[in-house]
Every structure is written in structure tokens, then in C-alpha cells.
Design an enzyme around this catalytic site. Structure first.
Site, PDB file in Angstrom:
ATOM      1  N   HIS A 254      85.104  26.676 -12.023  1.00  0.00           N
ATOM      2  CA  HIS A 254      83.650  26.370 -12.015  1.00  0.00           C
ATOM      3  C   HIS A 254      82.878  27.474 -12.730  1.00  0.00           C
ATOM      4  O   HIS A 254      82.733  28.586 -12.211  1.00  0.00           O
ATOM      5  CB  HIS A 254      83.153  26.234 -10.575  1.00  0.00           C
ATOM      6  CG  HIS A 254      81.730  25.792 -10.465  1.00  0.00           C
ATOM      7  ND1 HIS A 254      81.342  24.683  -9.745  1.00  0.00           N
ATOM      8  CD2 HIS A 254      80.580  26.289 -10.984  1.00  0.00           C
ATOM      9  CE1 HIS A 254      80.032  24.535  -9.820  1.00  0.00           C
ATOM     10  NE2 HIS A 254      79.544  25.515 -10.584  1.00  0.00           N
TER      11      HIS A 254
ATOM     12  N   HIS B 246      79.559  28.064 -15.985  1.00  0.00           N
ATOM     13  CA  HIS B 246      78.555  27.441 -16.863  1.00  0.00           C
ATOM     14  C   HIS B 246      78.567  28.183 -18.194  1.00  0.00           C
ATOM     15  O   HIS B 246      77.864  29.184 -18.361  1.00  0.00           O
ATOM     16  CB  HIS B 246      77.157  27.516 -16.235  1.00  0.00           C
ATOM     17  CG  HIS B 246      77.042  26.746 -14.963  1.00  0.00           C
ATOM     18  ND1 HIS B 246      76.358  25.550 -14.879  1.00  0.00           N
ATOM     19  CD2 HIS B 246      77.546  26.980 -13.727  1.00  0.00           C
ATOM     20  CE1 HIS B 246      76.449  25.089 -13.629  1.00  0.00           C
ATOM     21  NE2 HIS B 246      77.160  25.943 -12.914  1.00  0.00           N
TER      22      HIS B 246
ATOM     23  N   GLN C 194      71.371  19.486 -14.776  1.00  0.00           N
ATOM     24  CA  GLN C 194      70.765  20.659 -14.130  1.00  0.00           C
ATOM     25  C   GLN C 194      69.417  20.355 -13.478  1.00  0.00           C
ATOM     26  O   GLN C 194      69.089  20.885 -12.436  1.00  0.00           O
ATOM     27  CB  GLN C 194      70.606  21.784 -15.162  1.00  0.00           C
ATOM     28  CG  GLN C 194      69.905  23.027 -14.663  1.00  0.00           C
ATOM     29  CD  GLN C 194      70.747  23.857 -13.715  1.00  0.00           C
ATOM     30  OE1 GLN C 194      71.653  24.555 -14.132  1.00  0.00           O
ATOM     31  NE2 GLN C 194      70.461  23.764 -12.420  1.00  0.00           N
TER      32      GLN C 194
ATOM     33  N   GLU D 181      73.893  22.862  -2.565  1.00  0.00           N
ATOM     34  CA  GLU D 181      73.851  24.311  -2.833  1.00  0.00           C
ATOM     35  C   GLU D 181      72.488  24.834  -2.373  1.00  0.00           C
ATOM     36  O   GLU D 181      71.597  25.119  -3.179  1.00  0.00           O
ATOM     37  CB  GLU D 181      74.062  24.579  -4.331  1.00  0.00           C
ATOM     38  CG  GLU D 181      74.145  26.062  -4.664  1.00  0.00           C
ATOM     39  CD  GLU D 181      74.201  26.350  -6.160  1.00  0.00           C
ATOM     40  OE1 GLU D 181      74.089  25.408  -6.965  1.00  0.00           O
ATOM     41  OE2 GLU D 181      74.344  27.531  -6.519  1.00  0.00           O
TER      42      GLU D 181
ATOM     43  N   TRP E 281      71.502  33.147 -13.200  1.00  0.00           N
ATOM     44  CA  TRP E 281      71.959  33.048 -11.810  1.00  0.00           C
ATOM     45  C   TRP E 281      72.866  34.208 -11.405  1.00  0.00           C
ATOM     46  O   TRP E 281      73.213  34.356 -10.245  1.00  0.00           O
ATOM     47  CB  TRP E 281      72.691  31.713 -11.582  1.00  0.00           C
ATOM     48  CG  TRP E 281      71.800  30.554 -11.832  1.00  0.00           C
ATOM     49  CD1 TRP E 281      70.910  30.009 -10.948  1.00  0.00           C
ATOM     50  CD2 TRP E 281      71.674  29.797 -13.043  1.00  0.00           C
ATOM     51  NE1 TRP E 281      70.242  28.970 -11.531  1.00  0.00           N
ATOM     52  CE2 TRP E 281      70.693  28.808 -12.824  1.00  0.00           C
ATOM     53  CE3 TRP E 281      72.289  29.853 -14.286  1.00  0.00           C
ATOM     54  CZ2 TRP E 281      70.308  27.886 -13.793  1.00  0.00           C
ATOM     55  CZ3 TRP E 281      71.907  28.936 -15.268  1.00  0.00           C
ATOM     56  CH2 TRP E 281      70.927  27.966 -15.013  1.00  0.00           C
TER      57      TRP E 281
END
Ligand code: FE2
Length: 410
Positions: A55, A57, A150, A211, A313
């Protein structure tokens, strides 16, 4: 290629491992060297299948500080800052940054990556860039791309059409973000939509699911029900599920029955979850991580991802899964000796199950000759010393080689 004297998968015995025409052909002690064969001295170190980041991005990677750093450390400020940066995306920009991060990953022993790609963009620039990169770098890494909305599916203009377009253009996995949709009802509808889309195009599923530190965020039960009823469980992954860290135990007990029936996979992202989680708490502060220990004990498949490498993030990150496992075992209370020894499963075999590549993965005769040699004898010491990946080997070819740093004390 012949790799001499290694401990395969933490086993006590030392063996040699032979790769012929890109496949493992023998794993046993005392294999004889063939004429002109490349020999690697394993030095009685640990040989594992390559690391997997299940996982991440890659479209957002290496954008930390552009146009501003995320000073609050919340998921929502990260999304706001990314939507600003997104306005200046070009294909070249995405490919350059993603390639740089992939090369870091290869140096750290990664060969399989599942990257989410933001498709809430009318031009799908990042998706097209990463599809090209997937092809360009296929000799170094297997890249699985997730159509990730997103800014929502029902809460973004033409969200449904963009998802279907991204799938048609060749993305491998259908994503979602139900907890970020405008309403719970939109969240549910988005899960029904994305599961039908995956079913229609025969795609895998990986949803950013719940999340948020909100115990009322319960889209996971909707995803698990869909997976169960469509009998797609082993092809479906729930990422994050951090709200489960805030669910009450009675509800969670009931939920686990469905999770087991559904066969769903889970991905936790310990670094980013502990960083973004608990941000609206004063004290006590929640950890923001899903119930990894309990899911694992229930026989449910869980893997770990790095999620973000120097982006809105996560300002830090180096594409090294040892950082992820270290944080993971601390924050989930999985620090017993055997738990530490076995914790490599979260970034190897469990992740292979999540990515649905088990038949092509693992150090076994007949499988692709992909492996990494770590600079310690077992995984407990690998974590302790945060050692180098000495060799990253793919189809019997050395992709990356690292000479350990040497410290002299005076
Ligand atoms: Fe993510």
C-alpha cells in the site's frame, strides 16, 4: 546462479539455492557449482522472498512541502494540500518522482508494489503516467495500480465515470474512500458501486476503508458483506480500517464472524496510521491503528504498507519496509520473540496474498528466482540492527547490491 550457505525463511539449517533460467531449480545443502555459474557467498545470512509494499501512493511521492508542509498532521489537511499540488501535475513530474521512490525501494529489497493512484482528476494524468512507468520498469518491479478516488466517488464530479474510465485504461485494482464521502449513505453507495465495477471487469479491490478515529464509521461491514455475497473475498482488501481501533468490543466480536466468512484481506499502514491517527484527541490519545494482533490471531490475512513517502501525509519515508515492520510490531503490541521473528510475513507472504500473487512468489523450486539476502542470520536480528539488503535478486539477476557501512571506534 548459485547462492551458497543461507538461512531460508529463518530456518536453522544452512542450504544452497540454485536459480536456472530465472527459476529456482534446487534448494538443499552442498549443491555443486556449474561451469561459468555466478556464485554469491551467502555468508550464513538470511534469504527471504523479496519485500512487498502492499500500500503506497506513488503519484504523490516526494511532494512534501509542495505547496506547503502539513503542519496539523491530519488526513484532511493532507487531502487539501494534495488537491492544490494536483493542479500542477504533469506526466513527466509523476514519472520522475515515482521512479525515484521505486529505485529507493529496489535498493531496499522491494520487488512488488501496490500503488493507489488518484483518479479524481478529469484528465487521469497520474494514472496514465504510472501505467507507462509500470511498463518501463517491469524488469525491476511488479507494479499493481489501484484506481483510487481520493476526493470520493459520489462526492466528486463525474466520480463514477472517472473510476470506470481508469479501469478501462488498464488499472488493475478498484479502490474507494467511503468514509470521506459526503454522507454515510454515499459511503455505502460507493462500496456497492465499486464492488459491482470490480465484478464487471474482473478486477481486484482495495478500499481505503474507515480511515478515521470515528467508531461510527462502519463501511467495513458493507464491504465484507459485498465480498462475501459475491464470493470475492480473497480478491478484496480493506486498507487502514483504523476506526476498528475505536469500535467497541461487542460490535467487533460480531463483525469478526463476517470478516472470517468473507475471507477479506487487510492492510495496515503503521507509520502513517500512528502519525495521522489520534489527531483530534486530547488525552488519552488513540493509536489510530486497526486491530492487527486480533485479526492475525483470528487467521485473517493482514499485510503492512508504507502508504506515503515524503508527501502531504508523511513528511518522512525512504521506501524501506524495515521501518514499517518496526513501527508495526511496536504499535500493535506484537513484540514477543516469535512474533518478532515471524513479523517479516507482513511485508512478504501475507502481502503476496493481498496482491493475489502467491502462485508466483516464495523461495520454492519451480517459482521465479526472486529473493533478497539480508545482512543478518534471522529476522529478529534484522530488525534489531535495521540491516542492509545485501542483494536484491530478480529472476536470477542482481537488481541491487549494497556494501554495508563500516564504523571504526576510537
Ligand atoms: Fe493510503
Amino acid at each position: 546462479m548459485l547462492i551458497k550457505n543461507v538461512h531460508v525463511n529463518n530456518q536453522a539449517d544452512l542450504v544452497d539455492v540454485q536459480i536456472t533460467d530465472g527459476q529456482f531449480t534446487a534448494i538443499k545443502a552442498g549443491i555443486k557449482v556449474r561451469p561459468n555459474e555466478q556464485v554469491i557467498d551467502g555468508q550464513e545470512k538470511l534469504l527471504l522472498p523479496p519485500f512487498i509494499d502492499s500500500h503506497v501512493h506513488l503519484d504523490a511521492t516526494l511532494t512534501a512541502g509542495q505547496p506547503e508542509y502539513n503542519e496539523t498532521g491530519t488526513l484532511f489537511d493532507g487531502i487539501r494540500i494534495w488537491s492544490e499540488r494536483k493542479k500542477s501535475l504533469t506526466k513527466e513530474d509523476v514519472k520522475r518522482r515515482a521512479k525515484q521512490t521505486i529505485m529507493k525501494m529496489v535498493g531496499h529489497g522491494i520487488q512488488h508494489v501496490r500503488s493507489h493512484v488518484d483518479v479524481t482528476d478529469p484528465h487521469l494524468i497520474a494514472a496514465q503516467a504510472l501505467l507507462e512507468l509500470k511498463h518501463d520498469l517491469k524488469d525491476q518491479v511488479d507494479l499493481q495500480l489501484v484506481a483510487f478516488p481520493q476526493e470520493g466517488i459520489l462526492s466528486f464530479p463525474n466520480g463514477k465515470q472517472l473510476m470506470e474510465q481508469a479501469v478501462k485504461e488498464g488499472l488493475d485494482v478498484v479502490g474507494g474512500i467511503p468514509h470521506f464521502e459526503f454522507s454515510t449513505e454515499y459511503g455505502w453507495q460507493s462500496v456497492h458501486f465499486l464492488m459491482a465495477l470490480a465484478d464487471k471487469y474482473d478486477k481486484l479491490v482495495d478500499v481505503h476503508c474507515d480511515e478515521i478515529d470515528d467508531p461510527m464509521s462502519r463501511h467495513l461491514e458493507v464491504l465484507a458483506t459485498e465480498a462475501y455475497e459475491r464470493q470475492m473475498g480473497d480478491r478484496v482488501t480493506a486498507s487502514h480500517t483504523t476506526a476498528m481501533g475505536s469500535y467497541n468490543d461487542a460490535y467487533t466480536y460480531k463483525l469478526f464472524r463476517l470478516l472470517k466468512m468473507s475471507g477479506l484481506n487487510f492492510v495496515a499502514n503503521p507509520l502513517v496510521n500512528v502519525h495521522l491517527g489520534g489527531r483530534f484527541d486530547t488525552y488519552p490519545k488513540r493509536r489510530g491503528v486497526t486491530r492487527v494482533k486480533e485479526l492475525d490471531a483470528a487467521g485473517i490475512n493482514v499485510s503492512f504498507g508504507e502508504d506515503d513517502v515524503q508527501d502531504p501525509w508523511n513528511p518522512l519515508g525512504d521506501g524501506n519496509m524495515l521501518d514499517v515492520v518496526s513501527m508495526g510490531v511496536y504499535v500493535t503490541h506484537m513484540m514477543g520473540y516469535s512474533q518478532l521473528q515471524n513479523s517479516y510475513k507482513f511485508v512478504t507472504t501475507n502481502a503476496a496474498k493481498t496482491l493475489h500473487i502467491e502462485d508466483q512468489y516464495g523461495i520454492e523450486v519451480g517459482k521465479p528466482g526472486d529473493c533478497i539476502l539480508l545482512n543478518e542470520q534471522n529476522f529478529y536480528q534484522t530488525l534489531n540492527r535495521h540491516v542492509e539488503v545485501l542483494y536484491n535478486i530478480r529472476h536470477g539477476r542482481v537488481l541491487a547490491e549494497t556494501i554495508p557501512a563500516h564504523t571504526t571506534l576510537h
